[in-house]
Motif scaffolding. Structure first.
Motif, PDB file in Angstrom:
ATOM      1  N   THR A 135       0.818  -1.224   0.000  1.00  0.00           N
ATOM      2  CA  THR A 135       0.000   0.000   0.000  1.00  0.00           C
ATOM      3  C   THR A 135       0.849   1.269   0.000  1.00  0.00           C
ATOM      4  OG1 THR A 135      -0.091   0.246   2.431  1.00  0.00           O
ATOM      5  CG2 THR A 135      -1.695  -1.245   1.406  1.00  0.00           C
ATOM      6  N   GLN A 136       2.180   1.107   0.081  1.00  0.00           N
ATOM      7  CA  GLN A 136       3.069   2.260   0.193  1.00  0.00           C
ATOM      8  C   GLN A 136       3.845   2.498  -1.105  1.00  0.00           C
ATOM      9  OE1 GLN A 136       2.951   4.133   3.249  1.00  0.00           O
ATOM     10  NE2 GLN A 136       1.193   2.745   3.234  1.00  0.00           N
ATOM     11  N   GLU A 137       4.438   3.684  -1.184  1.00  0.00           N
ATOM     12  CA  GLU A 137       5.237   4.034  -2.361  1.00  0.00           C
ATOM     13  C   GLU A 137       6.726   3.958  -2.043  1.00  0.00           C
ATOM     14  OE1 GLU A 137       4.110   7.823  -3.855  1.00  0.00           O
ATOM     15  OE2 GLU A 137       2.034   7.260  -4.240  1.00  0.00           O
ATOM     16  N   ALA A 138       7.532   3.616  -3.064  1.00  0.00           N
ATOM     17  CA  ALA A 138       8.989   3.564  -2.891  1.00  0.00           C
ATOM     18  C   ALA A 138       9.533   4.997  -2.778  1.00  0.00           C
ATOM     19  CB  ALA A 138       9.615   2.854  -4.094  1.00  0.00           C
ATOM     20  N   PRO A 139      10.735   5.137  -2.166  1.00  0.00           N
ATOM     21  CA  PRO A 139      11.509   4.120  -1.465  1.00  0.00           C
ATOM     22  C   PRO A 139      10.929   3.800  -0.081  1.00  0.00           C
ATOM     23  CG  PRO A 139      12.728   6.203  -1.543  1.00  0.00           C
ATOM     24  CD  PRO A 139      11.445   6.437  -2.252  1.00  0.00           C
ATOM     25  N   TYR A 140      11.337   2.655   0.444  1.00  0.00           N
ATOM     26  CA  TYR A 140      10.805   2.149   1.705  1.00  0.00           C
ATOM     27  C   TYR A 140      11.916   2.155   2.764  1.00  0.00           C
ATOM     28  CZ  TYR A 140       7.631   0.230  -1.810  1.00  0.00           C
ATOM     29  OH  TYR A 140       6.780   0.066  -2.883  1.00  0.00           O
ATOM     30  N   GLN A 157      14.803   0.617  -2.542  1.00  0.00           N
ATOM     31  CA  GLN A 157      14.352   1.440  -3.669  1.00  0.00           C
ATOM     32  C   GLN A 157      13.167   0.835  -4.422  1.00  0.00           C
ATOM     33  OE1 GLN A 157      15.529   4.454  -4.010  1.00  0.00           O
ATOM     34  NE2 GLN A 157      17.058   4.161  -2.404  1.00  0.00           N
ATOM     35  N   THR A 158      12.965  -0.480  -4.269  1.00  0.00           N
ATOM     36  CA  THR A 158      11.863  -1.143  -4.982  1.00  0.00           C
ATOM     37  C   THR A 158      11.052  -1.989  -4.011  1.00  0.00           C
ATOM     38  OG1 THR A 158      13.113  -3.164  -5.480  1.00  0.00           O
ATOM     39  CG2 THR A 158      13.315  -1.318  -7.051  1.00  0.00           C
ATOM     40  N   LEU A 159       9.838  -2.358  -4.433  1.00  0.00           N
ATOM     41  CA  LEU A 159       8.976  -3.194  -3.603  1.00  0.00           C
ATOM     42  C   LEU A 159       9.606  -4.560  -3.359  1.00  0.00           C
ATOM     43  CD1 LEU A 159       6.293  -3.573  -2.134  1.00  0.00           C
ATOM     44  CD2 LEU A 159       5.265  -4.287  -4.318  1.00  0.00           C
ATOM     45  N   GLU A 160      10.225  -5.128  -4.403  1.00  0.00           N
ATOM     46  CA  GLU A 160      10.864  -6.441  -4.254  1.00  0.00           C
ATOM     47  C   GLU A 160      11.994  -6.398  -3.237  1.00  0.00           C
ATOM     48  OE1 GLU A 160       9.917  -9.450  -5.278  1.00  0.00           O
ATOM     49  OE2 GLU A 160       8.172  -8.273  -5.889  1.00  0.00           O
ATOM     50  N   GLU A 185       8.792   2.936   7.810  1.00  0.00           N
ATOM     51  CA  GLU A 185       8.722   4.379   7.992  1.00  0.00           C
ATOM     52  C   GLU A 185       8.654   5.108   6.650  1.00  0.00           C
ATOM     53  OE1 GLU A 185      11.063   6.152  11.647  1.00  0.00           O
ATOM     54  OE2 GLU A 185      12.139   6.604   9.815  1.00  0.00           O
ATOM     55  N   GLU A 186       8.038   6.268   6.690  1.00  0.00           N
ATOM     56  CA  GLU A 186       8.022   7.168   5.532  1.00  0.00           C
ATOM     57  C   GLU A 186       9.463   7.555   5.181  1.00  0.00           C
ATOM     58  OE1 GLU A 186       6.786  11.898   4.949  1.00  0.00           O
ATOM     59  OE2 GLU A 186       6.596  10.903   6.885  1.00  0.00           O
TER      60      GLU A 186
END
Length: 424
Positions: A135-140, A157-160, A185-186
């Motif tokens: 549900t979130q946007e990169a980066p993580y 940097q990516t969801l994977e 975290e954001e």
């Protein structure tokens, strides 16, 4: 007075150097210390985690004042053991050191008391964490909840990559039990600044600012480390930023801890991100940073024992904290291969070049004496070479010049510590 330092790294060497200068210090002990600290103190081979032996030694030697410096013993309650034995101690109790020992605790505290920080969620279940990532946007930004030697933060940097990070922390337990919980975290952008603050539980006195370089390689590449170098002060920590943090971070945090029944006495390390929306707290630590201590302490004008005693006694409001109007840069000399795998036991040559100097220093992080009495490498981060200068540019030039005075096999360092200040 007889003083004892618990710890054996570069931070502890910087503290020992300052304590040994104090007219209040008649005898200095360190447990376990290192080859550098041994020049200033009587080192005793007791683990920083062995509270029972540490207290017994302090009683036997009639130690008047103890400084518990590293994170692990503070989180484990070693300061409590000394305090409960009636020995005056600098360093927070376990119930206050949790501000570093649990990322989830510190994030919840900041949310409750309106201390500016990044938005976050905490998870104890890996599947729930993975679902939230979707549900979130990169980066993580993934943070292992517990202590992980400064390496428990992953920026993906990516969801994977983030999913792999959750597996690494929570399932594979790369950081051990520190990964039982994870904070997602954001992602924040901006300059990072570290401000260490003395606190007696009521009053908080911020020290001069510093900036750390965490990545192993030049250009902030490679893995996170315990820190490859620092400079102080940070030119990005303006009067405006300082005023904001004094009003919204430092005192508010100490008051919040007191309100929670967790009186904080010692050093509160505030890791800040200067975002486009204003300063935000990245993390709190419950002790001097390493290598931040190596650039902040040499600039301190006060007798450090006076300040630390005031923290322990609750009289910090009587201290006028002052720093020299100069600059300092520290370059870490590490073992090639750090922080993954590296060889140790190599003789260190050139240490005599630093004897009796008052504008550059070498603080030992990972050293020991071998069977022949020679100083050899004994860790990933080996030495912190620190130099002073009238300006940051001058201090940086002096520090890199000083690194040439020391040599050992597999010596490694970054060549861009403080480069941003160099370029104006």
């Amino acid at each position: 007075m007889k003083i004892m330092i618990v710890g054996g790294g570069g931070r502890e060497h910087a503290i020992a150097w300052a304590v040994a200068k104090s007219p209040k210090c008649d005898k200095l002990y360190a447990a376990p210390g290192n080859a550098g600290i041994a020049q200033l103190a009587e080192c005793v081979d007791i683990s920083v985690m062995d509270a029972e032996k540490l207290v017994a030694f302090a009683k036997e030697k009639e130690v008047d004042f103890v400084i518990v410096a590293p994170d692990d013993p503070l989180a484990a309650g070693v300061a409590d053991a000394f305090l409960d034995a009636g020995i005056k101690t600098f360093g927070p109790r376990k119930n206050a050191a949790i501000i570093e020992a649990s990322k989830a605790f510190s994030k919840d505290l900041m949310k409750k008391y309106d201390i500016p920080s990044a938005a976050y969620e905490t998870f104890e279940d890996a599947d729930a964490a993975l679902a939230y990532l979707e549900t979130q946007e990169a980066p993580y930004v993934l943070k292992a909840d517990g202590l992980a030697l400064g390496k428990g933060v992953l920026i993906c940097q990516t969801l994977e990559e983030a999913k792999d990070g959750i597996k690494e922390i929570m399932i594979d337990k790369k950081f051990g039990n520190a990964g039982n919980k994870v904070v997602i975290e954001e992602f924040m952008t901006g300059r990072e600044v570290s401000v260490l603050c003395f606190s007696d539980g009521k009053t908080i006195l911020p020290m001069t600012s510093a900036q750390d370089h965490k990545r192993a390689g030049d250009g902030d590449t490679g893995l996170n480390t315990g820190g490859m170098g620092t400079f102080s002060p940070s030119p990005f920590y303006t009067d405006e930023v300082q005023k904001f943090c004094e009003e919204n971070v430092y005192q508010r945090t100490i008051d919040a801890m007191a309100a929670e029944g967790r009186e904080f006495k010692g050093v509160l390390f505030c890791g800040l991100m200067l975002t486009p929306k204003g300063p935000r707290v990245l993390e709190f630590n419950a002790r001097f940073g390493d290598p931040e201590a190596q650039v902040v302490i040499p600039r301190l004008k006060n007798d450090i024992v006076d300040v630390m005693e005031a923290c322990a006694d609750g009289t910090l409001d009587q201290i006028n904290l002052e720093f020299e109007d100069n600059a300092a840069v520290c370059v870490m000399l590490a073992s090639d291969g750090y922080p993954v795998s590296y060889k140790k036991g190599f003789e260190i040559k050139g240490l005599e070049n630093f004897e009796g100097k008052d504008d550059y220093f070498v603080f030992h992080s990972g050293t020991k004496f071998d069977a022949d009495g020679k100083v050899v490498t004994n860790g990933g981060r080996v030495l912190g070479v620190t130099a002073l200068g009238d300006t940051l540019v001058e201090a940086r030039a002096n520090a890199y010049k000083a690194t040439e005075l020391i040599d050992f096999e597999n010596k490694y360092m970054r060549h861009d510590i403080g480069k941003a200040i160099d370029e104006g």
